[in-house]
Design a protein around this motif. Structure first.
Motif, PDB file in Angstrom:
ATOM      1  N   TYR A  95       0.829  -1.203   0.000  1.00 41.87           N
ATOM      2  CA  TYR A  95       0.000   0.000   0.000  1.00 41.87           C
ATOM      3  C   TYR A  95       0.867   1.258   0.000  1.00 41.87           C
ATOM      4  O   TYR A  95       1.976   1.270   0.501  1.00 41.87           O
ATOM      5  CB  TYR A  95      -0.886   0.045   1.255  1.00 41.87           C
ATOM      6  CG  TYR A  95      -1.727  -1.194   1.440  1.00 41.87           C
ATOM      7  CD1 TYR A  95      -2.895  -1.376   0.724  1.00 41.87           C
ATOM      8  CD2 TYR A  95      -1.342  -2.196   2.330  1.00 41.87           C
ATOM      9  CE1 TYR A  95      -3.671  -2.508   0.884  1.00 41.87           C
ATOM     10  CE2 TYR A  95      -2.102  -3.333   2.504  1.00 41.87           C
ATOM     11  CZ  TYR A  95      -3.265  -3.492   1.783  1.00 41.87           C
ATOM     12  OH  TYR A  95      -4.029  -4.626   1.943  1.00 41.87           O
ATOM     13  N   GLU A  96       0.297   2.278  -0.568  1.00 37.36           N
ATOM     14  CA  GLU A  96       0.918   3.604  -0.511  1.00 37.36           C
ATOM     15  C   GLU A  96      -0.224   4.609  -0.409  1.00 37.36           C
ATOM     16  O   GLU A  96      -1.376   4.293  -0.725  1.00 37.36           O
ATOM     17  CB  GLU A  96       1.770   3.846  -1.764  1.00 37.36           C
ATOM     18  CG  GLU A  96       2.654   5.061  -1.694  1.00 37.36           C
ATOM     19  CD  GLU A  96       3.546   5.075  -0.459  1.00 37.36           C
ATOM     20  OE1 GLU A  96       3.215   5.847   0.472  1.00 37.36           O
ATOM     21  OE2 GLU A  96       4.535   4.346  -0.423  1.00 37.36           O
ATOM     22  N   TRP A  97       0.090   5.796   0.054  1.00 37.84           N
ATOM     23  CA  TRP A  97      -0.910   6.854   0.183  1.00 37.84           C
ATOM     24  C   TRP A  97      -0.592   7.969  -0.787  1.00 37.84           C
ATOM     25  O   TRP A  97       0.566   8.385  -0.921  1.00 37.84           O
ATOM     26  CB  TRP A  97      -0.929   7.380   1.626  1.00 37.84           C
ATOM     27  CG  TRP A  97      -1.678   6.437   2.515  1.00 37.84           C
ATOM     28  CD1 TRP A  97      -2.956   6.579   2.956  1.00 37.84           C
ATOM     29  CD2 TRP A  97      -1.221   5.185   3.051  1.00 37.84           C
ATOM     30  NE1 TRP A  97      -3.320   5.500   3.731  1.00 37.84           N
ATOM     31  CE2 TRP A  97      -2.272   4.631   3.802  1.00 37.84           C
ATOM     32  CE3 TRP A  97      -0.018   4.473   2.953  1.00 37.84           C
ATOM     33  CZ2 TRP A  97      -2.169   3.414   4.457  1.00 37.84           C
ATOM     34  CZ3 TRP A  97       0.084   3.251   3.604  1.00 37.84           C
ATOM     35  CH2 TRP A  97      -0.979   2.739   4.352  1.00 37.84           C
ATOM     36  N   ASP A  98      -1.623   8.439  -1.495  1.00 43.32           N
ATOM     37  CA  ASP A  98      -1.409   9.505  -2.464  1.00 43.32           C
ATOM     38  C   ASP A  98      -1.352  10.864  -1.754  1.00 43.32           C
ATOM     39  O   ASP A  98      -1.432  10.940  -0.526  1.00 43.32           O
ATOM     40  CB  ASP A  98      -2.470   9.466  -3.577  1.00 43.32           C
ATOM     41  CG  ASP A  98      -3.883   9.741  -3.081  1.00 43.32           C
ATOM     42  OD1 ASP A  98      -4.062  10.265  -1.961  1.00 43.32           O
ATOM     43  OD2 ASP A  98      -4.833   9.430  -3.829  1.00 43.32           O
ATOM     44  N   HIS A 101      -3.898  11.686   0.735  1.00 42.40           N
ATOM     45  CA  HIS A 101      -3.928  10.727   1.848  1.00 42.40           C
ATOM     46  C   HIS A 101      -4.918   9.592   1.637  1.00 42.40           C
ATOM     47  O   HIS A 101      -5.432   9.024   2.597  1.00 42.40           O
ATOM     48  CB  HIS A 101      -4.180  11.432   3.189  1.00 42.40           C
ATOM     49  CG  HIS A 101      -3.240  12.567   3.432  1.00 42.40           C
ATOM     50  ND1 HIS A 101      -1.891  12.381   3.672  1.00 42.40           N
ATOM     51  CD2 HIS A 101      -3.432  13.900   3.439  1.00 42.40           C
ATOM     52  CE1 HIS A 101      -1.308  13.543   3.832  1.00 42.40           C
ATOM     53  NE2 HIS A 101      -2.210  14.492   3.678  1.00 42.40           N
ATOM     54  N   ASN A 102      -5.191   9.257   0.375  1.00 43.33           N
ATOM     55  CA  ASN A 102      -6.009   8.096   0.065  1.00 43.33           C
ATOM     56  C   ASN A 102      -5.121   6.868  -0.016  1.00 43.33           C
ATOM     57  O   ASN A 102      -4.032   6.908  -0.600  1.00 43.33           O
ATOM     58  CB  ASN A 102      -6.726   8.270  -1.281  1.00 43.33           C
ATOM     59  CG  ASN A 102      -7.686   9.441  -1.275  1.00 43.33           C
ATOM     60  OD1 ASN A 102      -8.498   9.576  -0.371  1.00 43.33           O
ATOM     61  ND2 ASN A 102      -7.583  10.291  -2.276  1.00 43.33           N
ATOM     62  N   LYS A 103      -5.581   5.776   0.556  1.00 39.40           N
ATOM     63  CA  LYS A 103      -4.838   4.513   0.539  1.00 39.40           C
ATOM     64  C   LYS A 103      -4.995   3.854  -0.825  1.00 39.40           C
ATOM     65  O   LYS A 103      -6.109   3.676  -1.314  1.00 39.40           O
ATOM     66  CB  LYS A 103      -5.381   3.600   1.638  1.00 39.40           C
ATOM     67  CG  LYS A 103      -4.630   2.310   1.817  1.00 39.40           C
ATOM     68  CD  LYS A 103      -5.261   1.555   2.989  1.00 39.40           C
ATOM     69  CE  LYS A 103      -4.580   0.254   3.238  1.00 39.40           C
ATOM     70  NZ  LYS A 103      -5.247  -0.487   4.339  1.00 39.40           N
ATOM     71  N   HIS A 144       3.186   8.049  -5.858  1.00 38.23           N
ATOM     72  CA  HIS A 144       4.359   8.326  -5.026  1.00 38.23           C
ATOM     73  C   HIS A 144       5.606   8.296  -5.897  1.00 38.23           C
ATOM     74  O   HIS A 144       5.618   7.641  -6.935  1.00 38.23           O
ATOM     75  CB  HIS A 144       4.459   7.275  -3.912  1.00 38.23           C
ATOM     76  CG  HIS A 144       5.255   7.720  -2.727  1.00 38.23           C
ATOM     77  ND1 HIS A 144       6.621   7.651  -2.682  1.00 38.23           N
ATOM     78  CD2 HIS A 144       4.870   8.233  -1.535  1.00 38.23           C
ATOM     79  CE1 HIS A 144       7.053   8.102  -1.515  1.00 38.23           C
ATOM     80  NE2 HIS A 144       6.001   8.468  -0.801  1.00 38.23           N
ATOM     81  N   GLN A 181      -7.926   1.331  -5.935  1.00 40.30           N
ATOM     82  CA  GLN A 181      -8.374   2.166  -4.837  1.00 40.30           C
ATOM     83  C   GLN A 181      -9.834   1.827  -4.600  1.00 40.30           C
ATOM     84  O   GLN A 181     -10.661   1.972  -5.494  1.00 40.30           O
ATOM     85  CB  GLN A 181      -8.195   3.629  -5.209  1.00 40.30           C
ATOM     86  CG  GLN A 181      -8.142   4.552  -4.044  1.00 40.30           C
ATOM     87  CD  GLN A 181      -7.605   5.915  -4.456  1.00 40.30           C
ATOM     88  OE1 GLN A 181      -6.958   6.064  -5.487  1.00 40.30           O
ATOM     89  NE2 GLN A 181      -7.891   6.901  -3.648  1.00 40.30           N
TER      90      GLN A 181
END
Length: 195
Positions: A95-98, A101-103, A144, A181
């Motif tokens: 996972y990463e957050w854009d 701050h959306n997962k 990211h 997402q």
């Protein structure tokens, strides 16, 4: 950066069939720093499963969870590990957050397991690992500017044991990932008039 990944029961079962039982309790589900997840490392001349603490104690006392692949050989904290103590961290997805701050979930199409590259060393009186990251490719860049360094399954033995090829792995191009997402963050008042 890579700060969370998923390790499910199916991935665990596949790895036990391939590498044997690690002989200890292995956490499943979402894996976060500070946990002791399953890793594959070289023991007795072959890849073997085990568990290890995710996160090294930094010089300022904080938890260090990632290392930049292009700088690991020069950084005192990582140089010995990258030369002599490499491992892989199996995951089903990460996972990463854009920027909002959306997962966002990433996996590798056609692969049941993603092998994240890492290194380990003694930290706070125990063996601990970090995940290596590299520059994002086109599939990751919208979310990211960094992504985990991944090792193809058939190359695990070479990553673990063949120090002469380490630089090749550190500079290799990453595969294109699938991005998902589940939901979009919505503004509660964005479309409401008259408030």
């Amino acid at each position: 950066m890579c700060g969370r990944y998923y390790f499910g029961e199916k991935t665990k079962e596949a790895l036990v069939r391939e590498y044997g039982d690690p002989g200890t309790c292995v956490p499943t589900g979402e894996i976060t720093p500070g946990m002791d997840p399953l890793v594959i490392l070289e023991r007795g001349g072959r890849p073997s499963p085990g568990t290890m603490h995710w996160g090294m104690q930094g010089f300022g006392g904080g938890l260090v969870i990632n290392a930049r692949a292009e700088e690991a050989e020069e950084k005192p904290m990582f140089s010995s590990g990258i030369r002599h103590r490499r491992l892989v961290i199996p995951a089903g997805k990460f996972y990463e957050w854009d920027r909002e701050h959306n997962k966002v979930e990433f996996d590798l199409p056609g692969a049941e397991i993603i092998y994240l590259a890492g290194l380990y060393d003694l930290s706070a009186n125990r063996e601990a690992f970090v995940i290596l990251t590299t520059k994002a490719n086109a599939s990751m860049m919208p979310v990211h500017d960094r992504m985990p360094l991944m090792i193809p399954g058939k190359e695990i033995g070479n990553w673990l044991e063949n120090g002469e090829r380490t630089k090749d792995f550190l500079q290799s191009a990453m595969p294109q990932l699938r991005r998902r997402q589940d939901y979009e963050q919505l503004s509660l008042f964005g479309n409401v008039k008259g408030i």
